[in-house]
Scaffold this motif. Structure first.
Motif, PDB file in Angstrom:
ATOM      1  N   LEU A 105      -4.020  -1.073 -11.503  1.00 30.32           N
ATOM      2  CA  LEU A 105      -3.107  -0.989 -12.649  1.00 30.32           C
ATOM      3  C   LEU A 105      -2.663  -2.386 -13.068  1.00 30.32           C
ATOM      4  CD1 LEU A 105      -0.984   0.663 -14.470  1.00 30.32           C
ATOM      5  CD2 LEU A 105       0.575   0.239 -12.594  1.00 30.32           C
ATOM      6  N   VAL A 106      -2.227  -3.190 -12.104  1.00 29.98           N
ATOM      7  CA  VAL A 106      -1.748  -4.540 -12.431  1.00 29.98           C
ATOM      8  C   VAL A 106      -2.896  -5.368 -13.009  1.00 29.98           C
ATOM      9  CG1 VAL A 106      -0.643  -6.614 -11.535  1.00 29.98           C
ATOM     10  CG2 VAL A 106       0.052  -4.401 -10.676  1.00 29.98           C
ATOM     11  N   LEU A 148       7.061   9.355   1.968  1.00 25.79           N
ATOM     12  CA  LEU A 148       6.627   9.835   0.648  1.00 25.79           C
ATOM     13  C   LEU A 148       7.498   9.264  -0.484  1.00 25.79           C
ATOM     14  CD1 LEU A 148       4.752  11.666  -0.999  1.00 25.79           C
ATOM     15  CD2 LEU A 148       6.342  13.549  -0.598  1.00 25.79           C
ATOM     16  N   SER A 149       8.811   9.318  -0.316  1.00 24.26           N
ATOM     17  CA  SER A 149       9.682   8.831  -1.398  1.00 24.26           C
ATOM     18  C   SER A 149       9.620   7.316  -1.525  1.00 24.26           C
ATOM     19  CB  SER A 149      11.128   9.283  -1.165  1.00 24.26           C
ATOM     20  OG  SER A 149      11.544   8.913   0.117  1.00 24.26           O
ATOM     21  N   LEU A 150       9.425   6.611  -0.408  1.00 20.52           N
ATOM     22  CA  LEU A 150       9.321   5.145  -0.482  1.00 20.52           C
ATOM     23  C   LEU A 150       8.048   4.750  -1.231  1.00 20.52           C
ATOM     24  CD1 LEU A 150      10.449   2.366   0.260  1.00 20.52           C
ATOM     25  CD2 LEU A 150       9.200   2.509   2.411  1.00 20.52           C
ATOM     26  N   LYS A 151       6.988   5.504  -0.988  1.00 28.37           N
ATOM     27  CA  LYS A 151       5.732   5.243  -1.699  1.00 28.37           C
ATOM     28  C   LYS A 151       5.951   5.445  -3.208  1.00 28.37           C
ATOM     29  CE  LYS A 151       2.239   8.122  -0.970  1.00 28.37           C
ATOM     30  NZ  LYS A 151       1.248   8.785  -1.826  1.00 28.37           N
ATOM     31  N   ALA A 152       6.633   6.526  -3.559  1.00 29.66           N
ATOM     32  CA  ALA A 152       6.919   6.785  -4.982  1.00 29.66           C
ATOM     33  C   ALA A 152       7.774   5.662  -5.558  1.00 29.66           C
ATOM     34  CB  ALA A 152       7.636   8.128  -5.129  1.00 29.66           C
ATOM     35  N   LEU A 153       8.748   5.203  -4.773  1.00 29.65           N
ATOM     36  CA  LEU A 153       9.635   4.134  -5.239  1.00 29.65           C
ATOM     37  C   LEU A 153       8.850   2.850  -5.503  1.00 29.65           C
ATOM     38  CD1 LEU A 153      12.529   2.918  -5.653  1.00 29.65           C
ATOM     39  CD2 LEU A 153      12.416   2.276  -3.240  1.00 29.65           C
ATOM     40  N   LYS A 154       8.041   2.440  -4.534  1.00 31.48           N
ATOM     41  CA  LYS A 154       7.295   1.182  -4.687  1.00 31.48           C
ATOM     42  C   LYS A 154       6.349   1.261  -5.875  1.00 31.48           C
ATOM     43  CE  LYS A 154       8.841  -1.100  -1.093  1.00 31.48           C
ATOM     44  NZ  LYS A 154       9.095  -2.463  -0.826  1.00 31.48           N
ATOM     45  N   TYR A 155       5.666   2.372  -5.979  1.00 30.82           N
ATOM     46  CA  TYR A 155       4.729   2.510  -7.079  1.00 30.82           C
ATOM     47  C   TYR A 155       5.482   2.476  -8.413  1.00 30.82           C
ATOM     48  CZ  TYR A 155       0.214   3.664  -9.058  1.00 30.82           C
ATOM     49  OH  TYR A 155      -0.962   3.602  -9.744  1.00 30.82           O
ATOM     50  N   GLY A 156       6.602   3.177  -8.472  1.00 28.21           N
ATOM     51  CA  GLY A 156       7.391   3.210  -9.705  1.00 28.21           C
ATOM     52  C   GLY A 156       7.904   1.836 -10.095  1.00 28.21           C
ATOM     53  N   ILE A 157       8.428   1.097  -9.116  1.00 28.53           N
ATOM     54  CA  ILE A 157       8.995  -0.230  -9.400  1.00 28.53           C
ATOM     55  C   ILE A 157       7.900  -1.207  -9.829  1.00 28.53           C
ATOM     56  CG2 ILE A 157      10.114  -2.243  -8.348  1.00 28.53           C
ATOM     57  CD1 ILE A 157      12.164  -0.210  -8.494  1.00 28.53           C
ATOM     58  N   TYR A 158       6.781  -1.198  -9.102  1.00 30.67           N
ATOM     59  CA  TYR A 158       5.705  -2.134  -9.457  1.00 30.67           C
ATOM     60  C   TYR A 158       5.106  -1.787 -10.819  1.00 30.67           C
ATOM     61  CZ  TYR A 158       5.604  -5.123  -5.408  1.00 30.67           C
ATOM     62  OH  TYR A 158       5.936  -6.069  -4.480  1.00 30.67           O
ATOM     63  N   SER A 159       4.995  -0.510 -11.118  1.00 27.93           N
ATOM     64  CA  SER A 159       4.485  -0.120 -12.437  1.00 27.93           C
ATOM     65  C   SER A 159       5.444  -0.601 -13.523  1.00 27.93           C
ATOM     66  CB  SER A 159       4.343   1.395 -12.540  1.00 27.93           C
ATOM     67  OG  SER A 159       3.532   1.871 -11.515  1.00 27.93           O
ATOM     68  N   TYR A 160       6.738  -0.472 -13.257  1.00 27.60           N
ATOM     69  CA  TYR A 160       7.761  -0.916 -14.213  1.00 27.60           C
ATOM     70  C   TYR A 160       7.628  -2.412 -14.454  1.00 27.60           C
ATOM     71  CZ  TYR A 160      12.528  -1.662 -16.045  1.00 27.60           C
ATOM     72  OH  TYR A 160      13.619  -2.008 -16.806  1.00 27.60           O
ATOM     73  N   PHE A 161       7.523  -3.188 -13.380  1.00 24.25           N
ATOM     74  CA  PHE A 161       7.352  -4.640 -13.524  1.00 24.25           C
ATOM     75  C   PHE A 161       6.059  -4.950 -14.279  1.00 24.25           C
ATOM     76  CE2 PHE A 161      10.545  -5.302 -10.180  1.00 24.25           C
ATOM     77  CZ  PHE A 161      11.189  -6.428 -10.678  1.00 24.25           C
ATOM     78  N   ALA A 162       5.014  -4.220 -13.938  1.00 23.29           N
ATOM     79  CA  ALA A 162       3.721  -4.480 -14.580  1.00 23.29           C
ATOM     80  C   ALA A 162       3.801  -4.219 -16.081  1.00 23.29           C
ATOM     81  CB  ALA A 162       2.648  -3.605 -13.949  1.00 23.29           C
ATOM     82  N   GLU A 163       4.513  -3.164 -16.459  1.00 26.05           N
ATOM     83  CA  GLU A 163       4.643  -2.847 -17.880  1.00 26.05           C
ATOM     84  C   GLU A 163       5.513  -3.875 -18.602  1.00 26.05           C
ATOM     85  OE1 GLU A 163       3.123  -0.484 -19.454  1.00 26.05           O
ATOM     86  OE2 GLU A 163       2.418   0.831 -17.849  1.00 26.05           O
ATOM     87  N   LYS A 164       6.522  -4.397 -17.899  1.00 27.63           N
ATOM     88  CA  LYS A 164       7.492  -5.285 -18.544  1.00 27.63           C
ATOM     89  C   LYS A 164       7.050  -6.745 -18.586  1.00 27.63           C
ATOM     90  CE  LYS A 164      11.023  -2.480 -19.232  1.00 27.63           C
ATOM     91  NZ  LYS A 164      11.329  -2.119 -20.596  1.00 27.63           N
ATOM     92  N   MET A 165       6.165  -7.130 -17.696  1.00 24.77           N
ATOM     93  CA  MET A 165       5.858  -8.562 -17.585  1.00 24.77           C
ATOM     94  C   MET A 165       5.258  -9.051 -18.907  1.00 24.77           C
ATOM     95  SD  MET A 165       2.595  -8.162 -15.189  1.00 24.77           S
ATOM     96  CE  MET A 165       1.176  -7.272 -15.841  1.00 24.77           C
ATOM     97  N   ASN A 166       5.577 -10.293 -19.240  1.00 25.17           N
ATOM     98  CA  ASN A 166       5.112 -10.746 -20.553  1.00 25.17           C
ATOM     99  C   ASN A 166       4.313 -12.044 -20.509  1.00 25.17           C
ATOM    100  OD1 ASN A 166       7.183 -12.377 -19.913  1.00 25.17           O
ATOM    101  ND2 ASN A 166       8.627 -11.466 -21.381  1.00 25.17           N
ATOM    102  N   ASP A 167       3.858 -12.428 -19.338  1.00 26.26           N
ATOM    103  CA  ASP A 167       2.965 -13.580 -19.299  1.00 26.26           C
ATOM    104  C   ASP A 167       1.953 -13.412 -18.172  1.00 26.26           C
ATOM    105  OD1 ASP A 167       3.883 -15.415 -16.832  1.00 26.26           O
ATOM    106  OD2 ASP A 167       5.609 -14.424 -17.719  1.00 26.26           O
ATOM    107  N   VAL A 168       0.856 -14.082 -18.334  1.00 24.49           N
ATOM    108  CA  VAL A 168      -0.251 -13.901 -17.402  1.00 24.49           C
ATOM    109  C   VAL A 168       0.097 -14.393 -15.997  1.00 24.49           C
ATOM    110  CG1 VAL A 168      -2.576 -14.727 -16.899  1.00 24.49           C
ATOM    111  CG2 VAL A 168      -2.011 -13.925 -19.170  1.00 24.49           C
TER     112      VAL A 168
END
Ligand code: FES
Length: 176
Positions: free
Chosen positions: A164-165, A115-135
């Motif tokens: 989301l991505v 459960l916590s690993l799933k939360a971690l992966k989702y959180g990290i990928y969402s963070y990267f997705a929000e931060k990325m600045n090129d296609v």
């Protein structure tokens, strides 16, 4: 509980005294997740400095396996780079507590353990997705997320993460 061989001393101890239990106010990443089979849920909080996890905590309610795995996960990722954590695999976590067998033997318990690993992966990928600045990096991230979740048990999460991505990718394309 103590009669079941799954519940080693280490798991019982972590469930009584979880590591990194608590909340980080205004954390850079927060992610709530729940186990649909029992309704238990956790919140994961991460602070990021210099592309590394400078602090991590979790709180919430779960069984002994969930608490032990969440504790160990937070210990293992503290201080690690985001790129390393993105590649962190479930076997690394499970083997730390001698729970690798759950993948084959208990589809119910494996959801508690991850459960916590799933939360971690989702959180990290969402963070990267929000931060990325090129296609281009957005496209790579989408591919990575799809591959990651093809290899995980949580297939329903796959779709929402990839969606989301894709959505962010589309928004960025439209702005260019
Ligand atoms: Fe709820 Fe394990 S029984 S997390």
């Amino acid at each position: 509980m103590s009669g079941d061989p799954i519940y080693t001393e280490m798991i019982i101890e972590y469930s009584r005294n979880p590591s990194n239990y608590g909340k980080i106010e205004n954390a850079h990443i927060t992610r709530h997740d729940s186990n649909p089979l029992c309704g238990d849920s956790i919140d994961l909080y991460l602070n990021i400095d210099d592309k590394k996890i400078s602090d991590v905590k979790f709180d919430g309610k779960g069984c002994a396996i969930c608490m032990a795995c969440s504790s160990v996960l937070t210990e293992m990722i503290k201080g690690k780079s985001l790129e390393d954590v993105k590649k962190f695999e479930k076997d690394e976590l499970l083997s730390e507590l001698g729970l690798e067998h759950l993948i084959k033997t208990s589809p119910v318990r494996i959801k508690c353990a991850l459960l916590s690993l799933k939360a971690l992966k989702y959180g990290i990928y969402s963070y990267f997705a929000e931060k990325m600045n090129d296609v281009e990096s957005a496209g790579n991230l989408k591919e990575e997320a799809a591959n990651l979740y093809r290899s995980e048990e949580h297939t329903s999460e796959l779709q929402s993460l990839v969606n989301l991505v894709c959505r962010l990718l589309l928004e960025k394309k439209n702005k260019q």
